[in-house]
Design a protein around this motif. Structure first.
Motif, PDB file in Angstrom:
ATOM      1  N   GLY A 412       0.799  -1.217   0.000  1.00 23.71           N
ATOM      2  CA  GLY A 412       0.000   0.000   0.000  1.00 23.71           C
ATOM      3  C   GLY A 412       0.832   1.267   0.000  1.00 23.71           C
ATOM      4  N   GLY A 413       0.256   2.331  -0.567  1.00 22.94           N
ATOM      5  CA  GLY A 413       0.893   3.650  -0.557  1.00 22.94           C
ATOM      6  C   GLY A 413       2.259   3.648  -1.203  1.00 22.94           C
ATOM      7  N   LEU A 414       3.179   4.395  -0.600  1.00 29.83           N
ATOM      8  CA  LEU A 414       4.533   4.496  -1.133  1.00 29.83           C
ATOM      9  C   LEU A 414       5.287   3.175  -1.080  1.00 29.83           C
ATOM     10  N   PHE A 415       4.804   2.231  -0.251  1.00 36.69           N
ATOM     11  CA  PHE A 415       5.513   0.957  -0.118  1.00 36.69           C
ATOM     12  C   PHE A 415       5.188  -0.006  -1.261  1.00 36.69           C
ATOM     13  N   GLY A 416       4.118   0.268  -2.022  1.00 37.16           N
ATOM     14  CA  GLY A 416       3.842  -0.463  -3.243  1.00 37.16           C
ATOM     15  C   GLY A 416       3.420  -1.900  -3.057  1.00 37.16           C
ATOM     16  N   ARG A 417       3.777  -2.719  -4.054  1.00 44.96           N
ATOM     17  CA  ARG A 417       3.466  -4.144  -4.056  1.00 44.96           C
ATOM     18  C   ARG A 417       4.686  -4.886  -4.577  1.00 44.96           C
ATOM     19  N   ALA A 418       4.839  -6.126  -4.149  1.00 45.07           N
ATOM     20  CA  ALA A 418       6.059  -6.840  -4.529  1.00 45.07           C
ATOM     21  C   ALA A 418       5.757  -8.268  -4.924  1.00 45.07           C
ATOM     22  N   PRO A 419       6.403  -8.737  -6.013  1.00 43.04           N
ATOM     23  CA  PRO A 419       6.325 -10.158  -6.334  1.00 43.04           C
ATOM     24  C   PRO A 419       7.229 -10.946  -5.380  1.00 43.04           C
ATOM     25  N   ILE A 420       6.784 -12.134  -4.992  1.00 41.88           N
ATOM     26  CA  ILE A 420       7.609 -12.980  -4.128  1.00 41.88           C
ATOM     27  C   ILE A 420       8.775 -13.512  -4.955  1.00 41.88           C
ATOM     28  N   MET A 421       9.997 -13.272  -4.503  1.00 44.21           N
ATOM     29  CA  MET A 421      11.186 -13.632  -5.276  1.00 44.21           C
ATOM     30  C   MET A 421      11.742 -14.997  -4.868  1.00 44.21           C
ATOM     31  N   LYS A 422      12.334 -15.666  -5.830  1.00 43.88           N
ATOM     32  CA  LYS A 422      12.940 -16.971  -5.582  1.00 43.88           C
ATOM     33  C   LYS A 422      14.201 -16.818  -4.735  1.00 43.88           C
ATOM     34  N   VAL A 423      14.334 -17.708  -3.761  1.00 42.83           N
ATOM     35  CA  VAL A 423      15.493 -17.695  -2.875  1.00 42.83           C
ATOM     36  C   VAL A 423      16.318 -18.950  -3.144  1.00 42.83           C
ATOM     37  N   ASN A 424      17.625 -18.801  -3.170  1.00 45.57           N
ATOM     38  CA  ASN A 424      18.510 -19.955  -3.341  1.00 45.57           C
ATOM     39  C   ASN A 424      18.183 -21.009  -2.279  1.00 45.57           C
ATOM     40  N   ASP A 425      18.021 -22.261  -2.714  1.00 48.23           N
ATOM     41  CA  ASP A 425      17.570 -23.291  -1.773  1.00 48.23           C
ATOM     42  C   ASP A 425      18.727 -24.007  -1.059  1.00 48.23           C
ATOM     43  N   GLY A 426      19.929 -23.467  -1.140  1.00 53.34           N
ATOM     44  CA  GLY A 426      21.045 -24.029  -0.376  1.00 53.34           C
ATOM     45  C   GLY A 426      20.866 -23.839   1.114  1.00 53.34           C
ATOM     46  N   ASP A 427      21.726 -24.474   1.882  1.00 61.29           N
ATOM     47  CA  ASP A 427      21.575 -24.473   3.341  1.00 61.29           C
ATOM     48  C   ASP A 427      22.782 -23.780   3.990  1.00 61.29           C
ATOM     49  N   ALA A 428      22.538 -22.653   4.683  1.00 61.53           N
ATOM     50  CA  ALA A 428      23.611 -21.919   5.362  1.00 61.53           C
ATOM     51  C   ALA A 428      23.600 -22.162   6.865  1.00 61.53           C
ATOM     52  N   SER A 429      22.804 -23.125   7.327  1.00 62.89           N
ATOM     53  CA  SER A 429      22.578 -23.261   8.768  1.00 62.89           C
ATOM     54  C   SER A 429      23.866 -23.565   9.537  1.00 62.89           C
ATOM     55  N   GLN A 430      24.724 -24.434   8.993  1.00 65.56           N
ATOM     56  CA  GLN A 430      25.963 -24.770   9.717  1.00 65.56           C
ATOM     57  C   GLN A 430      26.884 -23.555   9.796  1.00 65.56           C
ATOM     58  N   PHE A 431      26.937 -22.777   8.720  1.00 63.73           N
ATOM     59  CA  PHE A 431      27.756 -21.554   8.695  1.00 63.73           C
ATOM     60  C   PHE A 431      27.256 -20.546   9.733  1.00 63.73           C
ATOM     61  N   ILE A 432      25.945 -20.337   9.746  1.00 66.09           N
ATOM     62  CA  ILE A 432      25.366 -19.348  10.660  1.00 66.09           C
ATOM     63  C   ILE A 432      25.500 -19.805  12.108  1.00 66.09           C
ATOM     64  N   ALA A 433      25.392 -21.116  12.357  1.00 67.03           N
ATOM     65  CA  ALA A 433      25.417 -21.630  13.730  1.00 67.03           C
ATOM     66  C   ALA A 433      26.788 -21.508  14.395  1.00 67.03           C
ATOM     67  N   ARG A 434      27.827 -21.212  13.630  1.00 75.33           N
ATOM     68  CA  ARG A 434      29.161 -21.096  14.228  1.00 75.33           C
ATOM     69  C   ARG A 434      29.213 -20.006  15.295  1.00 75.33           C
TER      70      ARG A 434
END
Length: 447
Positions: A412-434
């Motif tokens: 709505g308003g100045l914030f508009g509307r957005a298409p849902i974008m594709k996200v890389n389906d790789g897994d960063a969980s081990q990297f982030i958990a460090r």
């Protein structure tokens, strides 16, 4: 100003969507610390309303006098995490509610500063504020917040990166629009007048006025008149246009500051698009000769634009600051929305573009099922660009519950509307958990 310049200015306002995008009052809340939540909240409300009560009337007066639209009237305050003092169980949501009441009573559209600066580490108050964000944004309408998780001098706080991936998910569920009010920064600046990331740094004074200019439509029209010109002429045209636009930001800011009895701070030279047709940063890039934003050449065109805007605008204002560059928020730019919907641009190209412009992955909608660790990975990647290149970068992604790639979400308003974008389906969980920290980059290696 001669008659030709006056006619040019009138055309910019009437036909090319020229406006002052924001006039933002910065207010220090450091003198509101009481050691008690309720007393601090009362002091916060009293300080904001005392300083900002006349902000909107003065801005509207200037709009009428000069015929120049001022789209947003906003307030940025001291990072709220600093208000806890020594209180062990500080209820930050009460502070958010006091900010929201003050904003409504002053008719301010957004108020920023629900913020923690944790690039070097988190205090108990910092972490409590970050964990309160889902409740605070759900309980308020106009409060915006941010978290700075890294800097070129400090490196990256990966514990905070991990936590913010989880917080972004919680803020967006079940109301994804709440995530529009949250930005995760690297190298955040203290005088940014644009929301949602505005806050008033501790090195700033008690109160001051800043302005943020806009005008993508003005730049696009100027370039459309020279379709086959060499790049030198393209740069000169952008610089001359940016000078005129920035001069208006300086004029409005000075007058507003005088009438409010506070100092004038800075002009932010950013080109900020809106969903309106003809007010698009992506369209500027396409006018330079690209079939659509996202194709090869896009990053080079954006780099040229960003640099020329700064060069043209910096001579027009007494002081410049904030983010000062070109914004590329997906949902707030009509041509960017078209490019994403058509599959011409993805998250990887957007990330590359953020290496040469202001901010980062901004107003990007992603599937609600995206794991928190993936969002943390996005934050880490953007922060790495900012940390290594000594610039501000940020992430404002919006996981939309129940929606998937190709669907749309309305803001709505100045914030508009957005298409849902594709996200890389790789897994960063081990990297982030460090956890821990990624050290700051080396700044010199002399012997």
């Amino acid at each position: 100003m001669d008659s030709k310049q006056i006619n040019e200015t009138i055309a910019m306002i009437r036909e090319e969507n020229l406006d002052i995008r924001t006039i933002t009052m910065g207010i220090s809340l450091l003198d509101c610390v009481r050691g008690d939540v309720a007393a601090t909240a009362d002091a916060v409300y009293a300080k904001i309303t005392a300083k900002a009560r006349q902000l909107v009337p003065v801005a509207e007066q200037i709009e009428t006098e000069f015929g120049l639209p001022i789209v947003n009237k906003r307030v940025a305050v001291t990072p709220v995490a600093l208000l806890a003092g020594g209180a062990p169980d500080f209820d930050f949501v009460q502070i958010a509610q006091a900010m929201d009441r003050a904003a409504k009573d002053c008719n301010i559209d957004l108020i920023g500063g629900y913020t923690a600066l944790v690039q070097n580490g988190m205090t108990a108050a910092d972490e409590a504020l970050m964990r309160s964000m889902p409740a605070a944004f759900a309980a308020t309408e106009r409060v915006c917040g941010s978290v700075n998780i890294g800097s070129t001098k400090s490196g990256m706080n990966m514990d905070a990166v991990k936590l913010m991936g989880e917080i972004v998910k919680q803020v967006a569920d079940p109301t994804p629009q709440n995530a529009m009010k949250l930005v995760v920064f690297c190298n955040a600046v203290e005088d940014n007048p644009f929301m949602a990331g505005a806050f008033w740094g501790v090195s700033e004074g008690d109160c001051a006025i800043s302005t943020g200019v806009s005008g993508p439509g003005v730049v696009q029209r100027a370039l459309a008149a020279i379709p086959d010109a060499p790049f030198e002429q393209v740069c000169e045209t952008i610089k001359k246009t940016a000078f005129k636009v920035s001069r208006m930001g300086q004029l409005v800011g000075k007058i507003a500051a005088e009438r409010l009895g506070v100092p004038f701070n800075i002009v932010d030279l950013s080109l900020a698009p809106t969903p309106a047709v003809g007010d698009s940063v992506a369209q500027i890039l396409e006018t330079m000769g690209l079939s659509h934003v996202g194709t090869y050449g896009t990053t080079a065109a954006l780099a040229l634009l960003n640099d020329a805007v700064k060069k043209g605008g910096i001579m027009a204002a007494e002081r410049v600051g904030g983010l000062s560059g070109a914004f590329i928020p997906v949902s707030e730019d009509a041509n960017m929305i078209e490019a994403v919907a058509a599959g011409h641009i993805g998250l990887e190209k957007l990330e590359a573009m953020t290496a040469v412009c202001s901010v980062g992955l901004d107003m990007v909608a992603i599937p609600g099922k995206t794991p928190a660790t993936t969002i943390s990975g996005m934050i880490a990647d953007e922060a790495a660009l900012g940390m290594i290149n000594n610039k501000t970068t940020a992430v404002r992604v919006i996981p939309v519950p129940g929606k998937d790639v190709g669907e749309f979400v309305e803001f709505g308003g100045l914030f508009g509307r957005a298409p849902i974008m594709k996200v890389n389906d790789g897994d960063a969980s081990q990297f982030i958990a460090r956890g821990g920290r990624i050290p700051a980059p080396i700044h010199s290696f002399k012997n």
